[in-house]
Write an enzyme that holds these catalytic residues in place. Sequence first.
Site, PDB file in Angstrom:
ATOM      1  N   GLY A 109     -66.021 -35.745  58.113  1.00 26.67           N
ATOM      2  CA  GLY A 109     -66.213 -35.769  56.667  1.00 26.67           C
ATOM      3  C   GLY A 109     -67.542 -35.233  56.165  1.00 26.67           C
ATOM      4  O   GLY A 109     -67.938 -35.558  55.041  1.00 26.67           O
TER       5      GLY A 109
ATOM      6  N   ASP B 285     -66.008 -39.500  45.508  1.00 28.18           N
ATOM      7  CA  ASP B 285     -65.590 -39.450  46.918  1.00 28.18           C
ATOM      8  C   ASP B 285     -64.263 -38.700  47.073  1.00 28.18           C
ATOM      9  O   ASP B 285     -64.122 -37.844  47.941  1.00 28.18           O
ATOM     10  CB  ASP B 285     -65.447 -40.868  47.491  1.00 28.18           C
ATOM     11  CG  ASP B 285     -66.798 -41.479  47.818  1.00 28.18           C
ATOM     12  OD1 ASP B 285     -67.761 -40.720  48.021  1.00 28.18           O
ATOM     13  OD2 ASP B 285     -66.876 -42.719  47.858  1.00 28.18           O
TER      14      ASP B 285
ATOM     15  N   ALA C  48     -62.649 -47.160  51.128  1.00 19.18           N
ATOM     16  CA  ALA C  48     -62.623 -45.701  51.269  1.00 19.18           C
ATOM     17  C   ALA C  48     -61.257 -45.155  50.861  1.00 19.18           C
ATOM     18  O   ALA C  48     -61.153 -44.134  50.179  1.00 19.18           O
ATOM     19  CB  ALA C  48     -62.953 -45.318  52.708  1.00 19.18           C
TER      20      ALA C  48
ATOM     21  N   LYS D 122     -71.250 -50.138  46.828  1.00 20.91           N
ATOM     22  CA  LYS D 122     -70.370 -49.433  45.890  1.00 20.91           C
ATOM     23  C   LYS D 122     -69.693 -50.365  44.876  1.00 20.91           C
ATOM     24  O   LYS D 122     -69.421 -49.960  43.754  1.00 20.91           O
ATOM     25  CB  LYS D 122     -69.317 -48.617  46.652  1.00 20.91           C
ATOM     26  CG  LYS D 122     -69.940 -47.420  47.380  1.00 20.91           C
ATOM     27  CD  LYS D 122     -68.911 -46.538  48.026  1.00 20.91           C
ATOM     28  CE  LYS D 122     -69.582 -45.389  48.738  1.00 20.91           C
ATOM     29  NZ  LYS D 122     -68.648 -44.435  49.333  1.00 20.91           N
TER      30      LYS D 122
ATOM     31  N   GLY E 246     -58.958 -49.921  53.037  1.00 19.37           N
ATOM     32  CA  GLY E 246     -60.164 -50.538  52.469  1.00 19.37           C
ATOM     33  C   GLY E 246     -60.677 -49.743  51.286  1.00 19.37           C
ATOM     34  O   GLY E 246     -59.933 -48.986  50.644  1.00 19.37           O
TER      35      GLY E 246
ATOM     36  N   TYR F  29     -68.427 -39.266  59.569  1.00 18.37           N
ATOM     37  CA  TYR F  29     -69.007 -38.130  60.287  1.00 18.37           C
ATOM     38  C   TYR F  29     -70.087 -38.657  61.226  1.00 18.37           C
ATOM     39  O   TYR F  29     -70.605 -39.752  61.037  1.00 18.37           O
ATOM     40  CB  TYR F  29     -69.580 -37.076  59.327  1.00 18.37           C
ATOM     41  CG  TYR F  29     -70.627 -37.605  58.398  1.00 18.37           C
ATOM     42  CD1 TYR F  29     -70.292 -38.105  57.151  1.00 18.37           C
ATOM     43  CD2 TYR F  29     -71.968 -37.614  58.769  1.00 18.37           C
ATOM     44  CE1 TYR F  29     -71.252 -38.614  56.302  1.00 18.37           C
ATOM     45  CE2 TYR F  29     -72.947 -38.115  57.920  1.00 18.37           C
ATOM     46  CZ  TYR F  29     -72.579 -38.615  56.693  1.00 18.37           C
ATOM     47  OH  TYR F  29     -73.527 -39.122  55.858  1.00 18.37           O
TER      48      TYR F  29
ATOM     49  N   LEU G 274     -62.857 -39.300  57.452  1.00 17.74           N
ATOM     50  CA  LEU G 274     -63.822 -39.464  56.358  1.00 17.74           C
ATOM     51  C   LEU G 274     -65.220 -39.736  56.899  1.00 17.74           C
ATOM     52  O   LEU G 274     -66.216 -39.446  56.255  1.00 17.74           O
ATOM     53  CB  LEU G 274     -63.419 -40.627  55.437  1.00 17.74           C
ATOM     54  CG  LEU G 274     -62.097 -40.544  54.694  1.00 17.74           C
ATOM     55  CD1 LEU G 274     -62.077 -41.563  53.551  1.00 17.74           C
ATOM     56  CD2 LEU G 274     -61.808 -39.175  54.139  1.00 17.74           C
TER      57      LEU G 274
ATOM     58  N   THR H  24     -74.282 -45.952  48.632  1.00 19.91           N
ATOM     59  CA  THR H  24     -73.427 -46.008  49.802  1.00 19.91           C
ATOM     60  C   THR H  24     -73.285 -47.470  50.237  1.00 19.91           C
ATOM     61  O   THR H  24     -73.664 -48.377  49.501  1.00 19.91           O
ATOM     62  CB  THR H  24     -73.978 -45.047  50.896  1.00 19.91           C
ATOM     63  OG1 THR H  24     -73.088 -45.023  51.973  1.00 19.91           O
ATOM     64  CG2 THR H  24     -75.371 -45.419  51.363  1.00 19.91           C
TER      65      THR H  24
HETATM   66  P1  ATR Z   1     -64.345 -49.184  53.734  1.00 21.80           P
HETATM   67  O1  ATR Z   1     -64.964 -49.539  52.431  1.00 21.80           O
HETATM   68  O2  ATR Z   1     -65.195 -48.264  54.589  1.00 21.80           O
HETATM   69  O3  ATR Z   1     -62.939 -48.704  53.620  1.00 21.80           O
HETATM   70  P2  ATR Z   1     -63.407 -51.809  54.502  1.00 21.80           P
HETATM   71  O4  ATR Z   1     -63.025 -52.081  53.091  1.00 21.80           O
HETATM   72  O5  ATR Z   1     -64.100 -52.861  55.299  1.00 21.80           O
HETATM   73  O6  ATR Z   1     -64.369 -50.542  54.603  1.00 21.80           O
HETATM   74  O7  ATR Z   1     -62.081 -51.320  55.269  1.00 21.80           O
HETATM   75  C1  ATR Z   1     -62.107 -50.955  56.604  1.00 21.80           C
HETATM   76  C2  ATR Z   1     -60.728 -50.435  56.985  1.00 21.80           C
HETATM   77  O8  ATR Z   1     -60.751 -49.959  58.345  1.00 21.80           O
HETATM   78  C3  ATR Z   1     -59.646 -51.483  56.927  1.00 21.80           C
HETATM   79  O9  ATR Z   1     -58.443 -50.852  56.537  1.00 21.80           O
HETATM   80  C4  ATR Z   1     -59.578 -51.970  58.386  1.00 21.80           C
HETATM   81  O10 ATR Z   1     -58.331 -52.539  58.751  1.00 21.80           O
HETATM   82  P3  ATR Z   1     -58.026 -54.096  58.387  1.00 21.80           P
HETATM   83  O11 ATR Z   1     -57.738 -54.136  56.918  1.00 21.80           O
HETATM   84  O12 ATR Z   1     -56.838 -54.432  59.216  1.00 21.80           O
HETATM   85  O13 ATR Z   1     -59.259 -54.862  58.770  1.00 21.80           O
HETATM   86  C5  ATR Z   1     -59.768 -50.668  59.106  1.00 21.80           C
HETATM   87  N1  ATR Z   1     -60.277 -50.792  60.494  1.00 21.80           N
HETATM   88  C6  ATR Z   1     -61.543 -51.092  60.886  1.00 21.80           C
HETATM   89  N2  ATR Z   1     -61.646 -51.049  62.239  1.00 21.80           N
HETATM   90  C7  ATR Z   1     -60.409 -50.703  62.712  1.00 21.80           C
HETATM   91  C8  ATR Z   1     -59.875 -50.474  64.019  1.00 21.80           C
HETATM   92  N3  ATR Z   1     -60.633 -50.614  65.111  1.00 21.80           N
HETATM   93  N4  ATR Z   1     -58.570 -50.134  64.142  1.00 21.80           N
HETATM   94  C9  ATR Z   1     -57.811 -49.999  63.025  1.00 21.80           C
HETATM   95  N5  ATR Z   1     -58.245 -50.193  61.763  1.00 21.80           N
HETATM   96  C10 ATR Z   1     -59.537 -50.531  61.602  1.00 21.80           C
END
Ligand code: ATR
Length: 273
Positions: free
Chosen positions: A240, A104, A132, A67, A130, A218, A216, A63
């Site tokens: 999730g 996933d 996920a 990953k 991102g 939880y 996704l 996790t």
């Molecule tokens: P993960 O591997 O969990 O997907 P990540 O790669 O860091 O984590 O991606 C996090 C995602 O959540 C991104 O799409 C981020 O948006 P940005 O690309 O603009 O940073 C989004 N995200 C995180 N906090 C957010 C918030 N408060 N409002 C909207 N989008 C958010």
Amino acid sequence: MSIDKYAVIGSPISHSKSPVIHQHFAQITGQELTYAAYEVNADNFHTFVTDFFANNGKGFSCTLPLKILAYEYADILTDRARQAKAVNMLAAQADGSILGDNADGHGLVTDLLNHKIKLHQQRVLILGAGGATRGIISPIMQQQPAQLVIANRTMAKAELLATEFQDLGLIIACGLKELNSQQFDVIINATSASLSNELPVLPANILAPQGCCYDLAYANEATPFVRWGLKNNALISIDGVGMLVEQAAEAFYVWRGIRPDTNAMIALLAKSA
Ligand code: ATR
């Protein structure tokens, strides 16, 4: 002969439900194995994993934040792991090589089907672009939605994903701010906002009548996105935890060749939430 060892690794890990899930799977399938959680970060990932596999470790769930490292560590990759560019489980093979896989997306689609939330011919919106999101695009496209839109706070990241996955069919990218008059039948929150108890800003009326919301993430209580869905009259608005159990069942199958029933575990975890 010593017992086969399995584990979940990541940081933070103390609240992981994976040990309870896999110990239950081992019990109901009559498999003799151990499964424990270990706090492992990017700095000690290589040492820990190499040591684990050298000492009767047969497989890991990975996790955050491991990953991508697990993806790089694997000797061989399944198609779905290659597509996701991330690995959520490693499995020792008979020849000593390490297989990287990613269940996933499988877990998500299976749990949606468990709840009779269909994607086929539906207008589907994914929030976030991102890691996920990367893991769920392909299994969602396999269900042939009428439309898939990826909306992200940083629009360029959504555009990159839409381009990267364009061979799977038309995927529309936009910024969260560009979401306005259109409605969706299924909205999936793949942002990490829930983890900090936040919610992406969404326009009113974006959820179609009888629409469904799936987070996704939880948590022990309803996430902000699950609450948003309920407030906006979603037919179903869930987190999730079922996806977690379904991806675990798939990992168990990859490791042990036997597919455990998931119903009792999902009911138990949903009730304790
Ligand atoms: P993960 O591997 O969990 O997907 P990540 O790669 O860091 O984590 O991606 C996090 C995602 O959540 C991104 O799409 C981020 O948006 P940005 O690309 O603009 O940073 C989004 N995200 C995180 N906090 C957010 C918030 N408060 N409002 C909207 N989008 C958010």
